[in-house]
Design an enzyme around this catalytic site. Structure first.
Site, short mmCIF file in Angstrom:
data_model
loop_
_atom_site.label_atom_id
_atom_site.label_comp_id
_atom_site.label_asym_id
_atom_site.label_seq_id
_atom_site.Cartn_x
_atom_site.Cartn_y
_atom_site.Cartn_z
N LYS A 1 0.83 -1.21 0.00
CA LYS A 1 0.00 0.00 0.00
C LYS A 1 0.86 1.26 0.00
O LYS A 1 0.52 2.24 -0.68
CB LYS A 1 -0.93 0.02 1.22
N LYS B 1 -5.11 -11.01 -6.38
CA LYS B 1 -6.31 -11.24 -5.59
C LYS B 1 -7.40 -10.24 -5.97
O LYS B 1 -7.11 -9.11 -6.38
CB LYS B 1 -5.98 -11.18 -4.09
N LYS C 1 -10.59 -4.34 -3.80
CA LYS C 1 -11.26 -3.07 -4.04
C LYS C 1 -10.38 -2.12 -4.84
O LYS C 1 -10.87 -1.25 -5.55
CB LYS C 1 -11.59 -2.38 -2.70
P1 TYM Z 1 -10.64 -6.14 4.33
O1 TYM Z 1 -11.67 -5.14 4.70
O2 TYM Z 1 -9.66 -5.80 3.27
O3 TYM Z 1 -11.33 -7.49 3.87
C1 TYM Z 1 -12.31 -8.13 4.66
C2 TYM Z 1 -12.11 -9.64 4.63
O4 TYM Z 1 -12.18 -10.14 3.29
C3 TYM Z 1 -11.06 -10.96 3.03
N1 TYM Z 1 -10.70 -10.85 1.60
C4 TYM Z 1 -10.59 -11.89 0.76
N2 TYM Z 1 -10.73 -13.21 0.94
C5 TYM Z 1 -10.56 -14.01 -0.13
N3 TYM Z 1 -10.25 -13.56 -1.37
C6 TYM Z 1 -10.09 -12.22 -1.59
N4 TYM Z 1 -9.79 -11.78 -2.80
C7 TYM Z 1 -10.26 -11.33 -0.50
N5 TYM Z 1 -10.17 -9.99 -0.38
C8 TYM Z 1 -10.45 -9.71 0.91
C9 TYM Z 1 -9.96 -10.42 3.93
O5 TYM Z 1 -8.96 -11.38 4.16
C10 TYM Z 1 -10.74 -10.07 5.17
O6 TYM Z 1 -10.91 -11.19 6.00
N6 TYM Z 1 -7.26 -5.72 7.94
C11 TYM Z 1 -8.59 -6.26 7.64
C12 TYM Z 1 -9.70 -5.67 8.48
C13 TYM Z 1 -9.54 -5.83 9.95
C14 TYM Z 1 -9.62 -7.03 10.69
C15 TYM Z 1 -9.46 -6.67 12.05
C16 TYM Z 1 -9.81 -8.36 10.33
C17 TYM Z 1 -9.33 -4.83 10.85
N7 TYM Z 1 -9.29 -5.33 12.11
C18 TYM Z 1 -9.48 -7.64 13.07
C19 TYM Z 1 -9.83 -9.32 11.36
C20 TYM Z 1 -9.64 -8.95 12.70
C21 TYM Z 1 -8.88 -5.94 6.19
O7 TYM Z 1 -8.33 -5.04 5.61
O8 TYM Z 1 -9.89 -6.63 5.64
#
Ligand code: TYM
Length: 341
Positions: A112, A203, A206
């Site tokens: 990022k 992957k 967004k």
């Molecule tokens: P975020 O908001 O980017 O994504 C949310 C969840 O979706 C999963 N994900 C995917 N899984 C499979 N294939 C994909 N292409 C794909 N893209 C996204 C992510 O792995 C995630 O589980 N840092 C985290 C948010 C967060 C969080 C937390 C998660 C903040 N605090 C505490 C768990 C526990 C994030 O950016 O997810």
């Protein structure tokens, strides 16, 4: 029941197929087997430049989608991160236990920050994983003999962040006495990394270069079908699982298998000799059937913003109770003088 915690960023106007299969589907299932806390992480969403009106809208759209997918305030606790200020407070304490180099090794930060450039990269983006650790550890189960670890359902891309959360939990315990139970990543087998429909080596994300590569949960059936029909495959015609030489088809097989609950082998057999056209057409219907009810329920929930906000306040109340208790222990262990009564 064992506890579960997870979070998702409100950084788009819709979640996508990767979010759903990698994480959100598990969230819904786990609310019946676990003491579940789920969080819309708006503090994380401001680590890159954002528009306040968009954030406000997306936070509500995020919550509405989660409820539409089946999260239920009577069976789990859904809340907004900024409603529980202990998240930021614990992040400060954990930040003081995190090495600068350690944080610098986080691959998501490296990716990022490379995109943002030096002047666009904030300190908040750097400490993002520390805030994530705080999110999780606030909901640590009460330490006790044989206490099950806190499960964190996420996609593959969060593995390294979860590892840091474990490290910080152990480090805190080592320095200040047993406080946290090291959390465990709960990563689904087949759908942990859904890839971009136009670039099956990247992957689904967004921040993808083209919207053609991602399927949004809230998308209308027309464009949804089109994107799947136009998904990149290969010059062959065999519907076969092969990550190396058939990455596109393999991704579609994973999606199909996860949504329909059919094994990849059964799908390969079903489409033997039929080419990609029929396979994609059927998959498009499976995706449309899975997401149409979610879209409709989401729109309905968004119609009554006051009710939605009331539901979120309910979740915040329950989350606060747990977070406040954990923070009280943390403050004491770290050596902060209590405020008195
Ligand atoms: P975020 O908001 O980017 O994504 C949310 C969840 O979706 C999963 N994900 C995917 N899984 C499979 N294939 C994909 N292409 C794909 N893209 C996204 C992510 O792995 C995630 O589980 N840092 C985290 C948010 C967060 C969080 C937390 C998660 C903040 N605090 C505490 C768990 C526990 C994030 O950016 O997810």
């Amino acid at each position: 029941a064992p506890r579960v915690f997870s979070g998702i960023q409100p950084t788009a106007d819709s979640f996508h197929l990767g979010n759903y299969l990698g994480a959100l589907r598990q969230w819904v299932a786990m609310q019946d087997t676990h003491d579940a806390f789920y969080c819309v992480v708006d503090l994380h969403a401001i680590t890159v430049e954002h528009d306040p009106a968009a954030l406000r809208r997306r936070t509500r759209v995020a919550a509405a989608q989660l409820l539409a997918m089946g999260l239920d305030q009577d069976r789990s606790t859904l809340f907004v991160q900024s409603h529980v200020p202990e998240h930021a407070e614990l992040a400060w304490v954990l930040g003081c236990l995190t090495g600068f180099g350690e944080a610098g090794r986080m691959t998501q930060f490296k990716d990022k920050s490379a995109k943002q450039g030096t002047s666009g990269t904030t300190v908040g983006l750097f400490t993002y994983p520390v805030l994530q650790a705080a999110d999780i550890l606030l909901y640590t189960p009460d330490p006790g003999p044989g206490e099950a670890a806190l499960q964190v359902p996420v996609g593959e891309d969060q593995r390294q962040h979860l590892e840091l959360s474990r490290t910080l939990a152990q480090r805190f315990n080592h320095r200040f006495g047993a406080t946290f139970v090291a959390p465990e990543a709960y990563i689904p087998k087949g759908a942990a990394k859904i890839t971009d429909l136009q670039d099956p080596t990247a992957k689904m994300s967004k921040s993808a270069s083209s919207p053609q590569g991602i399927v949004d949960v809230l998308e209308e059936p027309g464009p949804m079908r089109k994107k799947i029909m136009r998904a990149v495959t290969d010059t062959g015609s065999e519907v076969r699982y092969d990550e190396e030489s058939k990455a596109g088809v393999t991704n579609l097989l994973r999606i199909f298998s996860a949504l329909e609950g059919t094994s990849v082998e059964d799908l390969e057999r079903r489409y033997e000799g039929s080419g990609y056209g029929q396979f994609k057409k059927d998959l498009a219907e499976v995706v449309v059937d899975a997401f149409t009810p979610i879209r409709e329920r989401t729109l309905k929930l968004l119609d009554d913003e006051e009710q939605l906000d009331r539901l979120l306040a309910q979740g915040a109340g329950r989350a606060s109770a747990v977070a406040a208790r954990t923070m009280e222990i943390v403050r004491d262990r770290v050596g902060f003088v209590g405020r008195g009564h």
